[in-house]
Design a protein around this motif. Structure first.
Motif, PDB file in Angstrom:
ATOM      1  N   ALA A   1       0.836  -1.204   0.000  1.00  0.00           N
ATOM      2  CA  ALA A   1       0.000   0.000   0.000  1.00  0.00           C
ATOM      3  C   ALA A   1       0.872   1.255   0.000  1.00  0.00           C
ATOM      4  O   ALA A   1       0.566   2.232  -0.697  1.00  0.00           O
ATOM      5  CB  ALA A   1      -0.924  -0.001   1.213  1.00  0.00           C
ATOM      6  N   LYS A   2       1.955   1.261   0.764  1.00  0.00           N
ATOM      7  CA  LYS A   2       2.860   2.411   0.784  1.00  0.00           C
ATOM      8  C   LYS A   2       3.537   2.594  -0.566  1.00  0.00           C
ATOM      9  O   LYS A   2       3.729   3.722  -1.031  1.00  0.00           O
ATOM     10  CB  LYS A   2       3.913   2.232   1.871  1.00  0.00           C
ATOM     11  N   THR A   3       3.914   1.494  -1.211  1.00  0.00           N
ATOM     12  CA  THR A   3       4.559   1.576  -2.519  1.00  0.00           C
ATOM     13  C   THR A   3       3.594   2.129  -3.558  1.00  0.00           C
ATOM     14  O   THR A   3       3.973   2.972  -4.378  1.00  0.00           O
ATOM     15  CB  THR A   3       5.064   0.194  -2.952  1.00  0.00           C
ATOM     16  N   ARG A   4       2.340   1.695  -3.546  1.00  0.00           N
ATOM     17  CA  ARG A   4       1.335   2.204  -4.488  1.00  0.00           C
ATOM     18  C   ARG A   4       1.124   3.706  -4.295  1.00  0.00           C
ATOM     19  O   ARG A   4       0.882   4.425  -5.241  1.00  0.00           O
ATOM     20  CB  ARG A   4       0.014   1.457  -4.329  1.00  0.00           C
ATOM     21  N   GLN A   5       1.222   4.170  -3.061  1.00  0.00           N
ATOM     22  CA  GLN A   5       1.018   5.588  -2.755  1.00  0.00           C
ATOM     23  C   GLN A   5       2.111   6.431  -3.432  1.00  0.00           C
ATOM     24  O   GLN A   5       1.822   7.506  -3.934  1.00  0.00           O
ATOM     25  CB  GLN A   5       1.043   5.794  -1.247  1.00  0.00           C
TER      26      GLN A   5
END
Length: 57
Positions: free
Chosen positions: A50-54
């Protein structure tokens, strides 16, 4: 499950000694530990993805 030796001293212990020795409990506790490790890995992967997608936006 008392102390298995006559003398309450670590010098008489000659091998592995932990709760549940000789019963099904070591396997049960190992299963619990494995499930906790798996849950931590899944949760960590989910939050990192989720952090990478952000940042990819």
């Amino acid at each position: 499950m008392g102390f298995p030796y006559d003398e309450a001293s670590w010098s008489v212990v000659d091998g592995a000694m932990f709760m549940g020795w000789g019963s099904a409990m070591p396997g049960f506790f190992t299963l619990i530990a494995a499930l906790i490790c798996l849950a931590v890995l899944v949760f960590g992967q989910k939050t990192e993805a989720a952090k990478t997608r952000q940042f990819e936006k």
